[in-house]
Scaffold this motif. Structure first.
Motif, mmCIF file in Angstrom:
data_model
loop_
_atom_site.group_PDB
_atom_site.id
_atom_site.type_symbol
_atom_site.label_atom_id
_atom_site.label_comp_id
_atom_site.label_asym_id
_atom_site.label_seq_id
_atom_site.Cartn_x
_atom_site.Cartn_y
_atom_site.Cartn_z
ATOM 1 N N LEU A 407 93.495 96.062 14.271
ATOM 2 C CA LEU A 407 94.638 96.758 14.877
ATOM 3 C C LEU A 407 95.929 96.092 14.432
ATOM 4 O O LEU A 407 96.006 94.868 14.321
ATOM 5 C CB LEU A 407 94.478 96.706 16.393
ATOM 6 N N HIS A 408 96.948 96.915 14.176
ATOM 7 C CA HIS A 408 98.236 96.349 13.752
ATOM 8 C C HIS A 408 99.408 97.139 14.319
ATOM 9 O O HIS A 408 99.289 98.300 14.711
ATOM 10 C CB HIS A 408 98.326 96.310 12.222
ATOM 11 N N CYS A 409 100.559 96.470 14.362
ATOM 12 C CA CYS A 409 101.836 97.128 14.668
ATOM 13 C C CYS A 409 102.766 96.821 13.501
ATOM 14 O O CYS A 409 102.328 96.780 12.355
ATOM 15 C CB CYS A 409 102.388 96.649 16.009
ATOM 16 N N ALA A 410 104.048 96.584 13.777
ATOM 17 C CA ALA A 410 104.974 96.288 12.680
ATOM 18 C C ALA A 410 105.186 94.797 12.473
ATOM 19 O O ALA A 410 105.583 94.371 11.391
ATOM 20 C CB ALA A 410 106.319 96.970 12.936
ATOM 21 N N GLY A 411 104.915 93.991 13.542
ATOM 22 C CA GLY A 411 105.217 92.579 13.406
ATOM 23 C C GLY A 411 104.293 91.626 14.132
ATOM 24 O O GLY A 411 104.226 90.451 13.796
ATOM 25 N N GLY A 412 103.583 92.072 15.166
ATOM 26 C CA GLY A 412 102.649 91.195 15.855
ATOM 27 C C GLY A 412 102.737 91.200 17.359
ATOM 28 O O GLY A 412 101.736 90.991 18.043
ATOM 29 N N TYR A 413 103.922 91.428 17.922
ATOM 30 C CA TYR A 413 104.066 91.385 19.385
ATOM 31 C C TYR A 413 103.232 92.471 20.058
ATOM 32 O O TYR A 413 102.453 92.211 20.977
ATOM 33 C CB TYR A 413 105.536 91.531 19.787
ATOM 34 N N ARG A 414 103.368 93.698 19.598
ATOM 35 C CA ARG A 414 102.645 94.809 20.217
ATOM 36 C C ARG A 414 101.150 94.755 19.938
ATOM 37 O O ARG A 414 100.337 95.191 20.768
ATOM 38 C CB ARG A 414 103.226 96.145 19.745
ATOM 39 N N SER A 415 100.776 94.240 18.773
ATOM 40 C CA SER A 415 99.350 94.216 18.438
ATOM 41 C C SER A 415 98.579 93.264 19.336
ATOM 42 O O SER A 415 97.376 93.448 19.560
ATOM 43 C CB SER A 415 99.146 93.857 16.964
ATOM 44 N N ALA A 416 99.250 92.237 19.869
ATOM 45 C CA ALA A 416 98.588 91.357 20.837
ATOM 46 C C ALA A 416 98.188 92.147 22.072
ATOM 47 O O ALA A 416 97.081 91.988 22.606
ATOM 48 C CB ALA A 416 99.514 90.205 21.218
ATOM 49 N N GLY A 428 80.992 96.406 23.258
ATOM 50 C CA GLY A 428 80.136 96.260 22.091
ATOM 51 C C GLY A 428 80.827 96.428 20.762
ATOM 52 O O GLY A 428 80.166 96.528 19.718
ATOM 53 N N VAL A 429 82.145 96.478 20.748
ATOM 54 C CA VAL A 429 82.897 96.647 19.505
ATOM 55 C C VAL A 429 83.739 95.389 19.264
ATOM 56 O O VAL A 429 84.418 94.906 20.167
ATOM 57 C CB VAL A 429 83.818 97.878 19.554
ATOM 58 N N THR A 430 83.716 94.872 18.050
ATOM 59 C CA THR A 430 84.550 93.723 17.717
ATOM 60 C C THR A 430 85.946 94.211 17.358
ATOM 61 O O THR A 430 86.117 95.097 16.513
ATOM 62 C CB THR A 430 83.955 92.936 16.528
ATOM 63 N N VAL A 431 86.930 93.630 18.015
ATOM 64 C CA VAL A 431 88.331 94.031 17.797
ATOM 65 C C VAL A 431 89.108 92.836 17.256
ATOM 66 O O VAL A 431 89.076 91.742 17.832
ATOM 67 C CB VAL A 431 88.976 94.530 19.106
ATOM 68 N N TYR A 432 89.810 93.054 16.157
ATOM 69 C CA TYR A 432 90.633 92.010 15.551
ATOM 70 C C TYR A 432 92.113 92.409 15.603
ATOM 71 O O TYR A 432 92.461 93.580 15.437
ATOM 72 C CB TYR A 432 90.248 91.793 14.088
ATOM 73 N N ASP A 433 92.941 91.416 15.796
ATOM 74 C CA ASP A 433 94.389 91.610 15.795
ATOM 75 C C ASP A 433 94.944 91.107 14.462
ATOM 76 O O ASP A 433 94.840 89.913 14.155
ATOM 77 C CB ASP A 433 95.003 90.842 16.967
ATOM 78 N N LEU A 434 95.521 91.992 13.671
ATOM 79 C CA LEU A 434 96.114 91.575 12.397
ATOM 80 C C LEU A 434 97.359 90.724 12.625
ATOM 81 O O LEU A 434 97.749 89.933 11.773
ATOM 82 C CB LEU A 434 96.444 92.806 11.549
ATOM 83 N N SER A 435 97.979 90.906 13.768
ATOM 84 C CA SER A 435 99.132 90.113 14.198
ATOM 85 C C SER A 435 100.232 90.111 13.133
ATOM 86 O O SER A 435 100.444 91.122 12.450
ATOM 87 C CB SER A 435 98.697 88.691 14.559
ATOM 88 N N ASP A 436 100.888 88.964 12.944
ATOM 89 C CA ASP A 436 102.006 88.945 11.995
ATOM 90 C C ASP A 436 101.549 88.899 10.540
ATOM 91 O O ASP A 436 102.378 88.985 9.626
ATOM 92 C CB ASP A 436 102.968 87.794 12.292
ATOM 93 N N ASP A 437 100.226 88.823 10.316
ATOM 94 C CA ASP A 437 99.722 88.931 8.940
ATOM 95 C C ASP A 437 99.940 90.329 8.367
ATOM 96 O O ASP A 437 99.775 90.531 7.155
ATOM 97 C CB ASP A 437 98.229 88.582 8.879
ATOM 98 N N VAL A 438 100.315 91.283 9.208
ATOM 99 C CA VAL A 438 100.622 92.622 8.709
ATOM 100 C C VAL A 438 101.733 92.567 7.670
ATOM 101 O O VAL A 438 101.824 93.421 6.790
ATOM 102 C CB VAL A 438 101.006 93.556 9.887
#
Length: 443
Positions: A407-416, A428-438
């Motif tokens: 999951l990603h946003c534009a910079g990391g704050y919202r993706s958290a 049962g689903v693995t969820v990853y945060d792309l965070s500021d690596d976007v």
């Protein structure tokens, strides 16, 4: 006249104090009035008036508290239908603050009950334009279809705004100073300048709303690509129409417990890094770590008015800060408790293998939680599914669960916040945060 502009950065909100000859008026105050009291004391001024340019949607005002604590008269348009003691302040009405004269001008468009306040002393003219005229923009007309006494359709209000801009400021001097209620970053408009004030002459030259155009052209531009409307906006309009309770009484009864646990809807306001080290099951991470974040907006967009919730903070010293911020949008009524964590039975968030994601992006379901207006400017990942953050709690069930989710946003704050919503809502689903690596995937 002496004018002080107060800014609350997380909501890009401006409020004002005007002092003349020992008397003071407050315009569009925020929830905590203590800064206005301090300014009055420092300038040996008596607070005699508090003026609402309209019932605000994005924050709760302290106008009723100021009235109760200082005796100041509340002024607002009679069209507002206020339930608190007030003096009508509409087209042609004037009040005197020391040697300054403040005149009301009905300027509908953002709302049907909006007023602009023209303050004059000697040759000086100042306009407190509320959410009617911003620096570089005008107020959005689509917030009052379901809230407030005077409901109005966006088309009607957009047409009213065209009339307001064309006629209500027409005979005012170019050197009149424009002081708006919001600046860049507010959801009350879409293209506001970073400047916190201007002159009417500069707005006539640089603000798109003043250019020579037909009503149809104006309305089309105004209605196009407005940002989303957080779920708390209509609620705040109604709270401000009634008048909020005194702040210290509102937050005093909220219980706090150290090293504890809870269930139900949990909002964890700690930094993303701390949240991912360990949090309570089902928590949503809406960070409130600095005045540069947008905690209030996302609390009021993700949590609906009337939903009961608890808050997790990092340390006891954060308690007053978070209660103040929750109360900015009137959500203290639904806050059941605030706690710090014990460190036991906490869930750790899994970290994305960034190199694997770069090599095998098709092995993941990519979810873009940016707003539709942002998406219109271009996707970051062509295969991404768009689920705006403010809708994510409801739309999560529609996200395919056959692959791990990034999951990603534009910079990391919202993706958290977004990744924590999916983590708690999709079993049962693995969820990853792309965070500021976007940022590594943006041009």
């Amino acid at each position: 006249m002496k004018i002080k502009q107060f800014e609350y950065e997380p909501l890009s909100h401006y409020s004002y104090a005007l002092i003349s000859d020992g008397e003071m008026a407050i315009i569009d105050p925020e929830r905590n009035p203590m800064q206005y009291y301090a300014f009055a004391k420092a300038n040996k001024a008596k607070i005699v008036a508090v003026i609402e340019t309209h019932p605000h949607a994005d924050f709760v005002s302290s106008h009723l508290q100021i009235h109760k604590e200082t005796g100041a008269i509340i002024y607002n348009s009679e069209k507002l239908g206020a339930d608190y003691p007030h003096q009508p302040f509409d087209e042609g009405d004037s009040i005197t603050i020391g040697k300054a004269t403040l005149t009301a001008i009905n300027t509908p468009g953002h709302s049907p009950d909006s007023i602009t306040i023209m303050a004059k002393e000697g040759k000086e003219t100042v306009l407190f334009t509320g959410d009617t005229l911003f620096i570089g923009d005008v107020g959005r007309p689509d917030l009052r279809e379901k809230a407030g006494k005077m409901q109005a359709k966006r088309q009607e209000l957009a047409e009213a705004m065209y009339y307001t801009i064309q006629h209500k400021f027409k005979n005012m001097p170019d050197d009149a100073v424009v002081y708006p209620a919001h600046g860049a970053g507010s959801l009350c408009g879409k293209s506001m300048s970073d400047a916190n004030s201007s002159t009417l002459g500069n707005e006539r030259m640089g603000n798109w709303a003043f250019k020579n155009q037909t009503q149809e052209e104006f309305v089309n531009e105004l209605l196009d690509s407005q940002p989303f409307i957080p779920s708390y906006f209509g609620y705040n309009v109604d709270v401000n129409k009634t008048g909020a309770t005194t702040l210290r009484n509102a937050i005093a009864a909220i219980p706090f417990k150290m090293n504890s646990t809870t269930d139900g809807l949990i909002v964890d306001v700690r930094k993303e890094s701390e949240f991912k080290k360990g949090h309570l099951k089902g928590s949503i991470n809406i960070q409130a770590s600095s005045e540069e974040d947008t905690f209030e907006t996302w609390l009021g967009a993700i949590v609906a008015p009337g939903e009961k919730f608890s808050l997790v903070i990092e340390k006891p010293e954060d308690l007053d800060m978070i209660l103040q911020r929750v109360a900015k949008i009137g959500y203290e009524k639904d806050l059941q408790r605030v706690l710090t964590l014990s460190g036991e039975n906490l869930i750790k968030t899994k970290q994305l293998d960034l190199e694997d994601f770069k090599k095998h992006p098709n092995s993941y379901t990519i979810v873009d939680i940016r707003n539709k207006s942002e998406l219109a400017e271009g996707k970051i990942f062509e295969s991404a599914l768009n689920h705006p953050l403010n809708e994510l709690r409801k739309s999560a069930a529609n996200i395919p669960a056959s692959k791990p989710i990034v999951l990603h946003c534009a910079g990391g704050y919202r993706s958290a916040a977004g990744s924590s919503i999916l983590e708690s809502g999709l079993e049962g689903v693995t969820v990853y945060d792309l965070s500021d690596d976007v940022g590594q995937f943006q041009d």
